[in-house]
Design an enzyme around this catalytic site. Sequence first.
Site, mmCIF file in Angstrom:
data_model
loop_
_atom_site.group_PDB
_atom_site.id
_atom_site.type_symbol
_atom_site.label_atom_id
_atom_site.label_comp_id
_atom_site.label_asym_id
_atom_site.label_seq_id
_atom_site.Cartn_x
_atom_site.Cartn_y
_atom_site.Cartn_z
ATOM 1 N N CYS A 178 79.031 12.013 47.227
ATOM 2 C CA CYS A 178 80.375 11.485 47.527
ATOM 3 C C CYS A 178 80.375 9.963 47.535
ATOM 4 C CB CYS A 178 80.889 12.019 48.856
ATOM 5 S SG CYS A 178 79.906 11.486 50.272
ATOM 6 N N CYS B 144 78.651 15.482 56.417
ATOM 7 C CA CYS B 144 79.020 14.126 56.852
ATOM 8 C C CYS B 144 78.296 13.790 58.161
ATOM 9 C CB CYS B 144 80.526 14.017 57.045
ATOM 10 S SG CYS B 144 81.465 14.711 55.678
ATOM 11 N N ASP C 280 79.436 8.016 49.958
ATOM 12 C CA ASP C 280 79.653 7.433 51.271
ATOM 13 C C ASP C 280 78.352 6.851 51.824
ATOM 14 O OD1 ASP C 280 82.217 8.171 51.011
ATOM 15 O OD2 ASP C 280 82.125 9.870 52.372
ATOM 16 N N CYS D 143 84.253 8.942 54.588
ATOM 17 C CA CYS D 143 85.389 9.788 54.949
ATOM 18 C C CYS D 143 85.604 9.797 56.461
ATOM 19 C CB CYS D 143 85.128 11.204 54.449
ATOM 20 S SG CYS D 143 83.846 12.045 55.393
HETATM 21 FE FE1 FES Z 1 80.955 11.899 52.084
HETATM 22 FE FE2 FES Z 1 82.016 12.910 54.272
HETATM 23 S S1 FES Z 1 82.641 13.240 52.229
HETATM 24 S S2 FES Z 1 80.241 11.685 54.091
#
Ligand code: FES
Length: 145
Positions: free
Chosen positions: A35, A105, A37, A61
């Site tokens: 993702c 996450c 992140d 997120c």
């Molecule tokens: Fe990437 Fe939550 S979608 S850490």
Amino acid sequence: MALYSEKVMDHFRNPRNVGVIEDADGIGEVGNPVCGDIMKIYLKINDEKIIEDVKFETFGCGSAIASSSMATELIKGQAVADALKLTNKAVTEALDGLPTHKIHCSVLAEEAIKKAVKDYYDKNGIEYDPSIFPADHDCEHCCGN
Ligand code: FES
């Protein structure tokens, strides 16, 4: 039932311990390659190996932000050895749950804290059992999306 608990929404809207510790004793950064992140944890640790302060920066997120906020609250004032025992399950439970597809996450928070502790151990020449630290992020339990 709402997708996110009130606690998740509270920690997402009013995250605790956001920021940077300039003279941090340990810094841990992890990223989720799927993702994209990123989470960074800063620890200020005193001579008794107590976490005096902790801050985080999370580019991610809402669940990642809420997880970082809750995780930092859970380890603040704790002994470093106890912070190492913090699991993503404990973070998720403290948030009154996360949707299944958002569990990964909270894994970021657990891993970022472990990495920050490892950084502290390395910088201070403190011996440890390397097996207690995960290898760099494997994507197995991560987003499959
Ligand atoms: Fe990437 Fe939550 S979608 S850490």
